[in-house]
Design a protein around this motif. Sequence first.
Motif, PDB file in Angstrom:
ATOM      1  N   GLY A  98      -6.978   0.810  10.661  1.00 14.46           N
ATOM      2  CA  GLY A  98      -6.504   0.971  12.036  1.00 14.46           C
ATOM      3  C   GLY A  98      -5.444  -0.029  12.460  1.00 14.46           C
ATOM      4  N   ASP A  99      -5.357  -1.162  11.782  1.00 17.04           N
ATOM      5  CA  ASP A  99      -4.310  -2.138  12.136  1.00 17.04           C
ATOM      6  C   ASP A  99      -3.222  -2.165  11.059  1.00 17.04           C
ATOM      7  OD1 ASP A  99      -5.683  -3.359  10.090  1.00 17.04           O
ATOM      8  OD2 ASP A  99      -5.770  -5.329  11.035  1.00 17.04           O
ATOM      9  N   GLN A 100      -3.061  -1.035  10.358  1.00 16.43           N
ATOM     10  CA  GLN A 100      -2.032  -0.978   9.304  1.00 16.43           C
ATOM     11  C   GLN A 100      -1.067   0.183   9.567  1.00 16.43           C
ATOM     12  OE1 GLN A 100      -4.478  -0.890   5.740  1.00 16.43           O
ATOM     13  NE2 GLN A 100      -4.611  -3.140   5.698  1.00 16.43           N
ATOM     14  N   LEU A 101      -0.650   0.310  10.825  1.00  8.66           N
ATOM     15  CA  LEU A 101       0.158   1.472  11.209  1.00  8.66           C
ATOM     16  C   LEU A 101       1.654   1.156  11.061  1.00  8.66           C
ATOM     17  CD1 LEU A 101      -1.992   2.451  14.344  1.00  8.66           C
ATOM     18  CD2 LEU A 101      -2.416   2.931  11.921  1.00  8.66           C
ATOM     19  N   ASN A 102       2.000   0.756   9.855  1.00  4.08           N
ATOM     20  CA  ASN A 102       3.357   0.280   9.559  1.00  4.08           C
ATOM     21  C   ASN A 102       4.232   1.440   9.071  1.00  4.08           C
ATOM     22  OD1 ASN A 102       5.625  -0.922   8.549  1.00  4.08           O
ATOM     23  ND2 ASN A 102       4.560  -2.359   7.196  1.00  4.08           N
ATOM     24  N   HIS A 103       5.074   1.940   9.963  1.00  5.94           N
ATOM     25  CA  HIS A 103       5.932   3.079   9.625  1.00  5.94           C
ATOM     26  C   HIS A 103       6.833   2.790   8.434  1.00  5.94           C
ATOM     27  CE1 HIS A 103       5.753   5.767  13.350  1.00  5.94           C
ATOM     28  NE2 HIS A 103       4.757   4.918  13.447  1.00  5.94           N
ATOM     29  N   HIS A 104       7.164   1.524   8.258  1.00  5.03           N
ATOM     30  CA  HIS A 104       8.151   1.197   7.232  1.00  5.03           C
ATOM     31  C   HIS A 104       7.531   0.707   5.934  1.00  5.03           C
ATOM     32  CE1 HIS A 104      10.708   1.007  10.954  1.00  5.03           C
ATOM     33  NE2 HIS A 104      11.245   1.962  10.223  1.00  5.03           N
ATOM     34  N   HIS A 105       6.247   0.919   5.769  1.00  8.13           N
ATOM     35  CA  HIS A 105       5.628   0.489   4.517  1.00  8.13           C
ATOM     36  C   HIS A 105       6.203   1.312   3.357  1.00  8.13           C
ATOM     37  CE1 HIS A 105       2.635  -0.444   1.463  1.00  8.13           C
ATOM     38  NE2 HIS A 105       2.367  -1.515   2.199  1.00  8.13           N
ATOM     39  N   SER A 106       6.405   0.642   2.215  1.00  6.05           N
ATOM     40  CA  SER A 106       7.053   1.338   1.088  1.00  6.05           C
ATOM     41  C   SER A 106       6.218   2.511   0.573  1.00  6.05           C
ATOM     42  CB  SER A 106       7.363   0.351  -0.038  1.00  6.05           C
ATOM     43  OG  SER A 106       6.182  -0.310  -0.404  1.00  6.05           O
ATOM     44  N   TRP A 107       4.934   2.537   0.888  1.00  6.14           N
ATOM     45  CA  TRP A 107       4.099   3.693   0.539  1.00  6.14           C
ATOM     46  C   TRP A 107       4.716   5.000   1.042  1.00  6.14           C
ATOM     47  CZ3 TRP A 107      -1.781   2.654   1.907  1.00  6.14           C
ATOM     48  CH2 TRP A 107      -2.400   2.029   0.804  1.00  6.14           C
ATOM     49  N   PHE A 108       5.370   4.923   2.197  1.00  5.29           N
ATOM     50  CA  PHE A 108       5.803   6.171   2.842  1.00  5.29           C
ATOM     51  C   PHE A 108       7.237   6.578   2.501  1.00  5.29           C
ATOM     52  CE2 PHE A 108       2.643   4.080   5.641  1.00  5.29           C
ATOM     53  CZ  PHE A 108       1.592   4.946   5.376  1.00  5.29           C
ATOM     54  N   THR A 109       7.854   5.860   1.547  1.00  2.00           N
ATOM     55  CA  THR A 109       9.239   6.217   1.229  1.00  2.00           C
ATOM     56  C   THR A 109       9.313   7.518   0.417  1.00  2.00           C
ATOM     57  OG1 THR A 109       9.089   4.624  -0.553  1.00  2.00           O
ATOM     58  CG2 THR A 109      10.345   3.932   1.378  1.00  2.00           C
ATOM     59  N   GLU A 110       8.251   7.798  -0.315  1.00  2.00           N
ATOM     60  CA  GLU A 110       8.265   9.007  -1.156  1.00  2.00           C
ATOM     61  C   GLU A 110       7.147   9.956  -0.762  1.00  2.00           C
ATOM     62  OE1 GLU A 110       7.614   8.827  -5.451  1.00  2.00           O
ATOM     63  OE2 GLU A 110       9.538   7.764  -5.511  1.00  2.00           O
ATOM     64  N   ILE A 111       7.444  11.230  -0.756  1.00  2.00           N
ATOM     65  CA  ILE A 111       6.376  12.195  -0.467  1.00  2.00           C
ATOM     66  C   ILE A 111       5.818  12.706  -1.790  1.00  2.00           C
ATOM     67  CG2 ILE A 111       5.906  14.483   0.515  1.00  2.00           C
ATOM     68  CD1 ILE A 111       8.110  13.608   2.613  1.00  2.00           C
ATOM     69  N   ASN A 112       4.514  12.564  -1.937  1.00  3.05           N
ATOM     70  CA  ASN A 112       3.888  12.942  -3.193  1.00  3.05           C
ATOM     71  C   ASN A 112       2.628  13.754  -2.889  1.00  3.05           C
ATOM     72  OD1 ASN A 112       2.512  13.091  -5.592  1.00  3.05           O
ATOM     73  ND2 ASN A 112       2.823  10.935  -6.151  1.00  3.05           N
ATOM     74  N   PRO A 113       2.611  15.026  -3.266  1.00  5.32           N
ATOM     75  CA  PRO A 113       1.438  15.860  -2.942  1.00  5.32           C
ATOM     76  C   PRO A 113       0.157  15.396  -3.629  1.00  5.32           C
ATOM     77  CG  PRO A 113       3.009  17.054  -4.341  1.00  5.32           C
ATOM     78  CD  PRO A 113       3.664  15.762  -3.980  1.00  5.32           C
ATOM     79  N   GLU A 114       0.283  14.492  -4.577  1.00  6.18           N
ATOM     80  CA  GLU A 114      -0.926  13.990  -5.249  1.00  6.18           C
ATOM     81  C   GLU A 114      -1.476  12.734  -4.582  1.00  6.18           C
ATOM     82  OE1 GLU A 114      -0.272  13.982  -9.548  1.00  6.18           O
ATOM     83  OE2 GLU A 114      -1.151  15.996  -9.358  1.00  6.18           O
ATOM     84  N   VAL A 115      -0.844  12.350  -3.472  1.00  8.04           N
ATOM     85  CA  VAL A 115      -1.344  11.186  -2.723  1.00  8.04           C
ATOM     86  C   VAL A 115      -1.925  11.670  -1.406  1.00  8.04           C
ATOM     87  CG1 VAL A 115      -0.667   9.094  -1.485  1.00  8.04           C
ATOM     88  CG2 VAL A 115       0.283   9.550  -3.753  1.00  8.04           C
ATOM     89  N   VAL A 116      -3.175  11.277  -1.134  1.00 13.02           N
ATOM     90  CA  VAL A 116      -3.809  11.619   0.153  1.00 13.02           C
ATOM     91  C   VAL A 116      -4.042  10.316   0.929  1.00 13.02           C
ATOM     92  CG1 VAL A 116      -5.808  12.648   1.297  1.00 13.02           C
ATOM     93  CG2 VAL A 116      -4.944  13.648  -0.832  1.00 13.02           C
ATOM     94  N   TYR A 117      -3.444  10.259   2.104  1.00 14.30           N
ATOM     95  CA  TYR A 117      -3.656   9.088   2.967  1.00 14.30           C
ATOM     96  C   TYR A 117      -4.905   9.318   3.788  1.00 14.30           C
ATOM     97  CZ  TYR A 117       0.921   7.631   1.508  1.00 14.30           C
ATOM     98  OH  TYR A 117       1.982   7.242   0.728  1.00 14.30           O
ATOM     99  N   VAL A 118      -5.775   8.313   3.834  1.00 14.51           N
ATOM    100  CA  VAL A 118      -6.997   8.482   4.622  1.00 14.51           C
ATOM    101  C   VAL A 118      -7.054   7.456   5.751  1.00 14.51           C
ATOM    102  CG1 VAL A 118      -8.318   9.530   2.755  1.00 14.51           C
ATOM    103  CG2 VAL A 118      -8.412   7.085   3.046  1.00 14.51           C
ATOM    104  N   LEU A 119      -7.368   7.987   6.936  1.00 19.97           N
ATOM    105  CA  LEU A 119      -7.591   7.128   8.099  1.00 19.97           C
ATOM    106  C   LEU A 119      -8.949   7.512   8.670  1.00 19.97           C
ATOM    107  CD1 LEU A 119      -4.257   7.994   8.305  1.00 19.97           C
ATOM    108  CD2 LEU A 119      -4.433   6.217  10.045  1.00 19.97           C
ATOM    109  N   MET A 120      -9.694   6.543   9.145  1.00 19.29           N
ATOM    110  CA  MET A 120     -11.042   6.880   9.627  1.00 19.29           C
ATOM    111  C   MET A 120     -11.449   6.078  10.853  1.00 19.29           C
ATOM    112  SD  MET A 120     -12.898   5.441   6.174  1.00 19.29           S
ATOM    113  CE  MET A 120     -11.939   6.212   4.903  1.00 19.29           C
ATOM    114  N   GLU A 121     -11.932   6.830  11.848  1.00 20.72           N
ATOM    115  CA  GLU A 121     -12.522   6.206  13.029  1.00 20.72           C
ATOM    116  C   GLU A 121     -13.991   5.993  12.685  1.00 20.72           C
ATOM    117  OE1 GLU A 121     -11.952   9.147  16.051  1.00 20.72           O
ATOM    118  OE2 GLU A 121      -9.770   9.038  15.955  1.00 20.72           O
TER     119      GLU A 121
END
Length: 512
Positions: A10-33
Amino acid sequence: MGISLRLVLGDQLNHHHSWFTEINPEVVYVLMEMKQETAYVLHHQQKIACFFEAMRRFASHIKSKGHRVHYLHINDEENQQKLSTNIAWLINHYQASKFEYQLPDEYRLDKELKALEQSLNVPVNAVDTEHFLSSRKDLEEQLASKKQVLMESFYRSMRKRYGILMDAPDKPKGGKWNYDAENRKPYKGKEALPAHNHPRNKLSQLKEDMVKAGLNYFGEMPEDTVFWPLDREQALQVLQDFIQHGLPYFGTYQDAMKTGNDFLFHSRLSFALNVKLLHPMEVIKAAEEAHQRSPAVYSLAGTEGFIRQILGWREFVRGIYWWKMPEYGESNFFGHTRELPTWYWTGETKMHCLKECIKGSLNNAYAHHIQRLMVTGNFALLAGIHPTAVDAWYLGIYIDAIEWVEMPNTRGMSQFADGGFLGTKPYVSTANYIDKMSDYCGQCQYDKKLKTGAKACPFNSLYWHFYERNRTLLEKNPRIGMMYQLLNKMDTNEKQKILSHAEGLLQNLDKL
Ligand code: FAD
Ligand code: SF4
């Protein structure tokens, strides 16, 4: 290859993180309340709502960019409400072949994720959050061999490292590193207070979800609405608003307090910074550029004062946290044991300064630095409240409270529970300081000048009681010695009267 699960806390909402530079259908991002994250202390309802809403918006944003996202809402049936069990469930659900996470900023979660790593039967990879300007261990490596750990020397090294407000590699702009002497004036109402052009976020659906989930919380959220920035666009809007309206007077009035105004010229950027919607360097650069553009409006002193908070204090306290945890969380230099007075939860006290600061905190999940340090923190220290109770209160009530920044500020700076590792002397005062920096005392039922008697301001006798009861621990501290000279010179009868008045107050804290 198989699916890779990537955890976004919840405190890692970094739009510019290098994770998000590439779109990869084999990567699932998980966020949880998760209930786990709402229940480790009692939280202000705005804090829970803002974290969840900011996470929801972040998840929608990355989804709209084409990333795969699995979002667990607080009331989802498959939500196990605990980080490690949720991850184990998701790994199984996706038959994932890899689990990745960004290094958490809290010791508690770091420990949980390390333990989880041992129990999972897939490879695990931890990466940096790409947010901070120093590493977890930079401060320790830089200052461990020094006699004293001073924020000032760390801050200067950061100014040089990033070339911020510098005339040359070794020359601070204007010839001085620190312009504190020109800052910190009381606010007498001369300059118009900024009419903040802040977002209004109505969170009724989220509030319903919180109620349905049976979450415990306290504090207010009038009309289910918050003005905190909950996505990047709003965060940039608040930053711009602050640069335009707040920064010109920030330094001058950074320590001022005023009845009925909880924000004065403060930026209110801490939530956006701490959940990483904003990068500290973009905030620092925005302030530096404003000064370069119009030095007459944005004085060097004021701009430096603001930059020091982010490039200096924010990074410094994080370094202290990772240097000293987990022992830091147990520190209690003075051996304080009292519980928080009940009015910390309601604001119902006759002390106007505390009433203002606590009511403001309950209404907004916010108080500015000097209200936290020199009113609520000052009183808790004088009254000998257990630092763990003080920590839990600050961690629960403030919108920006995440342990890495809350704990060194509370236990270290405000409660001196680390014996002076972070700060050089306890931040305590009589009514004198509060009166100098605010209009509080003029509206109080207590008399700021009196030390004893029913009308006497409680700060005045508790102050001397604090020094007297901690004589053996503090007398040799060169920055405090003068207080003991004053105490020693005090008429014995007068001193006795003050100390026994304070004793009476300590027995009846709830009634003050
Ligand atoms: P401004 O006054 O406008 O300052 C700008 C920014 O500088 C802040 O947003 C913050 O990121 C940074 N900053 C300023 N002072 C500090 C500091 N001492 N340590 C770290 N960063 C600083 N800050 C938190 O972010 N989370 C906390 O849980 C927290 N707990 C605190 C508890 C106590 C007892 C005290 C004395 C201070 C605490 N602070 C905490 C520091 C500070 O009070 C807040 O960062 C600030 O009030 C946030 O409001 P603002 O964004 O309007 O800050
Ligand atoms: Fe606070 Fe004392 Fe001033 Fe009242 S008189 S506002 S209690 S400092």
